[in-house]
Design an enzyme around this catalytic site. Structure first.
Site, mmCIF file in Angstrom:
data_model
loop_
_atom_site.group_PDB
_atom_site.id
_atom_site.type_symbol
_atom_site.label_atom_id
_atom_site.label_comp_id
_atom_site.label_asym_id
_atom_site.label_seq_id
_atom_site.Cartn_x
_atom_site.Cartn_y
_atom_site.Cartn_z
ATOM 1 N N LYS A 28 -6.661 -13.597 -10.581
ATOM 2 C CA LYS A 28 -7.089 -13.456 -11.978
ATOM 3 C C LYS A 28 -8.613 -13.562 -12.093
ATOM 4 C CE LYS A 28 -5.317 -16.484 -15.003
ATOM 5 N NZ LYS A 28 -6.360 -17.253 -15.717
ATOM 6 N N ARG A 33 -13.726 -10.501 -13.110
ATOM 7 C CA ARG A 33 -15.101 -10.245 -12.662
ATOM 8 C C ARG A 33 -15.284 -8.798 -12.223
ATOM 9 N NH1 ARG A 33 -13.931 -15.524 -12.394
ATOM 10 N NH2 ARG A 33 -15.560 -17.113 -12.274
ATOM 11 N N ARG A 128 -9.776 -24.255 -27.827
ATOM 12 C CA ARG A 128 -10.503 -24.708 -26.628
ATOM 13 C C ARG A 128 -12.021 -24.735 -26.864
ATOM 14 N NH1 ARG A 128 -7.993 -21.547 -21.630
ATOM 15 N NH2 ARG A 128 -9.312 -23.032 -20.519
ATOM 16 N N SER A 173 -17.659 -26.330 -13.660
ATOM 17 C CA SER A 173 -16.962 -25.191 -14.269
ATOM 18 C C SER A 173 -17.516 -23.874 -13.769
ATOM 19 C CB SER A 173 -17.095 -25.251 -15.801
ATOM 20 O OG SER A 173 -16.679 -24.011 -16.355
ATOM 21 N N GLN A 175 -16.526 -21.119 -14.867
ATOM 22 C CA GLN A 175 -16.672 -20.253 -16.044
ATOM 23 C C GLN A 175 -18.070 -20.387 -16.629
ATOM 24 O OE1 GLN A 175 -13.507 -21.244 -18.741
ATOM 25 N NE2 GLN A 175 -11.914 -20.419 -17.405
ATOM 26 N N ASP A 325 -6.298 -25.497 -11.237
ATOM 27 C CA ASP A 325 -5.132 -24.891 -11.901
ATOM 28 C C ASP A 325 -3.813 -25.284 -11.230
ATOM 29 O OD1 ASP A 325 -6.749 -23.629 -13.772
ATOM 30 O OD2 ASP A 325 -7.032 -21.864 -12.502
ATOM 31 N N LYS A 352 -7.479 -27.193 -20.920
ATOM 32 C CA LYS A 352 -6.981 -25.919 -20.382
ATOM 33 C C LYS A 352 -6.119 -25.221 -21.454
ATOM 34 C CE LYS A 352 -9.032 -26.066 -16.458
ATOM 35 N NZ LYS A 352 -10.095 -25.100 -16.196
HETATM 36 C C1 S3P Z 1 -11.859 -19.920 -13.669
HETATM 37 C C2 S3P Z 1 -12.365 -21.187 -13.611
HETATM 38 C C3 S3P Z 1 -11.575 -22.391 -13.918
HETATM 39 C C4 S3P Z 1 -10.070 -22.109 -13.907
HETATM 40 C C5 S3P Z 1 -9.714 -20.833 -14.614
HETATM 41 C C6 S3P Z 1 -10.439 -19.654 -13.977
HETATM 42 C C7 S3P Z 1 -12.749 -18.780 -13.381
HETATM 43 O O1 S3P Z 1 -11.951 -22.857 -15.197
HETATM 44 O O2 S3P Z 1 -9.371 -23.180 -14.491
HETATM 45 O O3 S3P Z 1 -8.326 -20.602 -14.549
HETATM 46 O O4 S3P Z 1 -12.252 -17.651 -13.162
HETATM 47 O O5 S3P Z 1 -13.977 -18.979 -13.360
HETATM 48 P P1 S3P Z 1 -13.231 -23.835 -15.407
HETATM 49 O O6 S3P Z 1 -14.455 -23.085 -15.107
HETATM 50 O O7 S3P Z 1 -13.150 -24.234 -16.861
HETATM 51 O O8 S3P Z 1 -12.994 -24.984 -14.481
#
Ligand code: S3P
Length: 444
Positions: A28, A33, A128, A173, A175, A325, A352
């Protein structure tokens, strides 16, 4: 998916051990990306193995709404990129559905494109926190307005002449790191992100793959990533490995159901994603990786698993980013282990798709497992005889639904879930695949 009727399911002990050789859908994180970087590159990006889950389809729709051309050609997805800074204003709200990754990464792109946009999501995503991306992205000159509590819906007026951001991540994170790097692509100068704890580095790997000038330096336990702004990203081919976070469900089912033996082929094994494997091995799991190789800058391999009686584990907090996760499914494994397990430092689980710390405890309790939350730690008392017979509320959380269905494979009485629809966000075909291995999952 909120408007679809709920799909309750039951899961019970299978008559036979689980067996088979499978692949799981594409990763995913890498799929999101590939679509985003492809849209920002010049020329064509061909993606094979893209996850066609709801979350990723939201990203595809958003990139189209911003002017990228995205189409399917057989099993592949083709992105005709617009080039950095050349995306165009969307004429409607961008709805990111259930996907935190889609929303937060897109916020990075929007921050350094000089137009106005509005982003929203489903009830889970709207609850969130977005402050974690708004804070650093504001430094580019972008202006954000969010609903109370820094929640979606969110409006963004992207910066005209964006400044490069220099930011130290206050929470581990990927993300947030990726959002800052995406913003940095259209800022003049060097964007710098310091992460005290390493998080998944798919953005860094893919940026290099598309030709960006990016360096990663070690700093203590963490890393400093520097990106030179306004590179010319060139479209590239991307092969998406199987998602280790999806492989985790059949894998743990194979470990827990007596007599089982399975192989999951072409699984992504990026070392920043494999904390679950380390934890399961510490519990005594019989896990083997074969055919390990590098593909498109990412490690992949085939994972073989056989049923093993597990022993309890103490998972240190610093492992959390590499298995963030996977705690739900690890907790199921802990419920069957000999002894008491302690999973430490799980504060991030509270934000989450659902509050996964509370939800994991509630799921285990619904099956009759003794569990406690102490601060940010989860304590699970293992047992060889788990009664089951409960109902799990899945709170629009795909991984909670899949974990509960695996849980039912080992409880004395069936476990039920209130709704399986959200499984399609990350693992379309999950129920069929599990049934193919011999799992017992039926309409409730
Ligand atoms: C992800 C980062 C994680 C993960 C999410 C996917 C990503 O989140 O829990 O399912 O693709 O960068 P966080 O960056 O909030 O830890």
């Amino acid at each position: 998916m909120e408007s679809q009727p709920a799909r309750p399911l039951s899961a019970g002990r299978p008559a036979e051990p689980l067996a088979g050789e499978i692949t799981v859908p594409g990763d995913k994180s890498i799929s999101h990306r590939a679509l985003m970087f492809g849209a920002l590159a010049v020329g064509q990006t061909r993606i094979s193995g893209l996850l066609q889950g709801e979350d990723v389809l939201r990203t595809a729709a958003a990139m189209r709404a911003l002017g990228a051309e995205i189409r399917q050609e057989g099993a592949d997805w083709i992105v005709a990129g617009r080039g950095i800074g050349a995306l165009t204003a969307p004429d409607d709200v961008l709805d990111m559905g259930n996907s935190g990754t889609a929303a937060r990464l897109l916020a990075g792109i929007l921050a350094t494109h000089d137009f106005y946009s509005v982003m929203t999501g489903d009830a889970s995503l709207r609850s969130r926190p977005m402050r974690r991306v708004i804070e650093p992205l504001k430094m580019s000159g972008a202006v954000f307005t969010a609903r109370a509590g820094d929640r979606l819906p969110l409006t963004v007026q992207g910066a005209r002449d964006a400044l490069p951001i220099s930011y130290r991540l206050p929470v581990a994170s990927a993300q947030v790191k990726s959002a800052v790097l995406l913003a940095g692509l259209n800022a003049r100068g060097i964007t710098e992100v310091e992460e005290p704890e390493p998080t998944r580095d798919h953005s860094e790997n893919m940026l290099r793959h598309f030709g960006a000038d990016l360096t990663v330096g070690q700093q203590g336990k963490g890393r400093v990533i520097r990106l030179t702004g306004q590179p010319e990203l060139r479209g590239a081919d991307v092969t998406v490995p199987g998602d280790p976070s999806s492989a985790a469900f059949p894998l743990v089912a194979g470990l827990l159901v007596p007599g089982s033996r399975l192989t999951i082929k072409n699984v992504g094994l990026n070392p920043l994603r494999t904390g679950l494997f380390d934890s399961l091995r510490e519990m005594g799991a019989d896990l083997t990786v074969r055919n390990a190789r590098i593909q498109g800058g990412e490690s992949i391999g085939d994972v073989m698993v056989e049923h093993t009686q597990l022993t309890a584990v103490d998972v240190p907090p610093e492992r959390a980013p590499s298995m963030i996760d996977e705690y739900l499914i690890l907790a199921i494994a802990c419920a069957t282990a000999r002894g008491t397990s302690r999973l430490r430092g799980l504060a991030e689980l509270r934000v989450k798709e659902s509050d996964r710390l509370a939800a994991t405890a509630a799921m285990l309790r619904a099956g009759g497992v003794r569990v406690e939350i102490e601060g940010d730690d989860l304590i699970v008392h293992g047992s060889s005889n788990i009664p089951g017979g409960g109902v799990v509320q899945t709170h629009m959380d795909h991984r909670l639904a899949m974990s509960a269905l695996v849980f039912g494979q080992i409880t004395a009485a069936e476990m039920r879930i209130d709704d399986a629809t959200f499984i399609d966000t990350s693992f379309p075909g999950f129920v069929t695949l599990m049934r193919g291995l011999g799992a017992r999952i039926t309409a409730a």
